[in-house]
Design an enzyme around this catalytic site. Structure first.
Site, PDB file in Angstrom:
ATOM      1  N   GLY A   1      40.263  59.831  37.240  1.00  0.00           N
ATOM      2  CA  GLY A   1      40.534  60.490  38.495  1.00  0.00           C
ATOM      3  C   GLY A   1      39.885  59.909  39.726  1.00  0.00           C
ATOM      4  O   GLY A   1      38.958  59.119  39.661  1.00  0.00           O
ATOM      5  N   SER A   2      40.428  60.343  40.847  1.00  0.00           N
ATOM      6  CA  SER A   2      39.849  60.080  42.154  1.00  0.00           C
ATOM      7  C   SER A   2      39.986  61.366  42.954  1.00  0.00           C
ATOM      8  O   SER A   2      40.603  62.326  42.501  1.00  0.00           O
ATOM      9  CB  SER A   2      40.561  58.913  42.848  1.00  0.00           C
ATOM     10  OG  SER A   2      41.874  59.279  43.187  1.00  0.00           O
ATOM     11  N   SER A   3      39.459  61.381  44.144  1.00  0.00           N
ATOM     12  CA  SER A   3      39.370  62.625  44.909  1.00  0.00           C
ATOM     13  C   SER A   3      40.707  63.261  45.264  1.00  0.00           C
ATOM     14  O   SER A   3      40.754  64.440  45.584  1.00  0.00           O
ATOM     15  CB  SER A   3      38.557  62.390  46.189  1.00  0.00           C
ATOM     16  OG  SER A   3      39.190  61.417  46.989  1.00  0.00           O
ATOM     17  N   GLY A   4      41.807  62.551  45.166  1.00  0.00           N
ATOM     18  CA  GLY A   4      43.102  63.122  45.521  1.00  0.00           C
ATOM     19  C   GLY A   4      43.918  63.621  44.337  1.00  0.00           C
ATOM     20  O   GLY A   4      45.045  64.065  44.508  1.00  0.00           O
TER      21      GLY A   4
END
Length: 134
Positions: A61-64
């Protein structure tokens, strides 16, 4: 066959499985408008995950990712449920925010046991996965 797992996001779903022996992120891997894997050169590029039981190893994952998952769900293009070997915090937050049933830490290596196109039932609330006939 019944498999016990850990609840990540509550809910129930059933459908045909899509299995990927690798990590997945809602942001960048999935087109939230079409429901297809859109990452160039991805093993599953062009495969539609909408209404499928998506089985994979872990999140990347990433923040979006939470917004991307929510957007796919809003468009009716999200997986019906997620089964992974180990959810990480970003993936867990994304499926909870989008209300996608999800489990992790199954009793067996589901990436090896479940095959693409197997019919699978997921009761994430109870932590139970059932593999039915194709």
């Amino acid at each position: 066959m019944e498999i016990k797992a850990h609840k990540v996001s509550a809910g129930k779903a059933e459908g045909k499985a899509v299995v990927y022996d690798g990590p997945f992120a809602f942001l960048g891997d999935l087109d939230p408008v079409t429901g297809k894997i859109c990452m160039p050169r991805h093993e599953l590029q062009g495969v539609n995950l909408a209404y499928k039981i998506f089985v994979f190893t872990t999140g990347k994952g990433s923040s979006g990712c939470d917004f991307a998952a929510w957007n796919a769900k809003k468009n009716g293009k999200a997986p019906a449920a997620i089964i992974c070997l180990e959810s990480e915090p970003v993936l867990s937050g994304a499926v909870i925010a989008a209300e996608i049933p999800a489990v992790d830490r199954p009793d067996v290596n589901v990436v090896k046991v479940i095959k693409t196109d197997d019919y699978v039932k997921v009761d994430a609330t109870s932590g139970v996965i059932e593999i039915l006939e194709k």
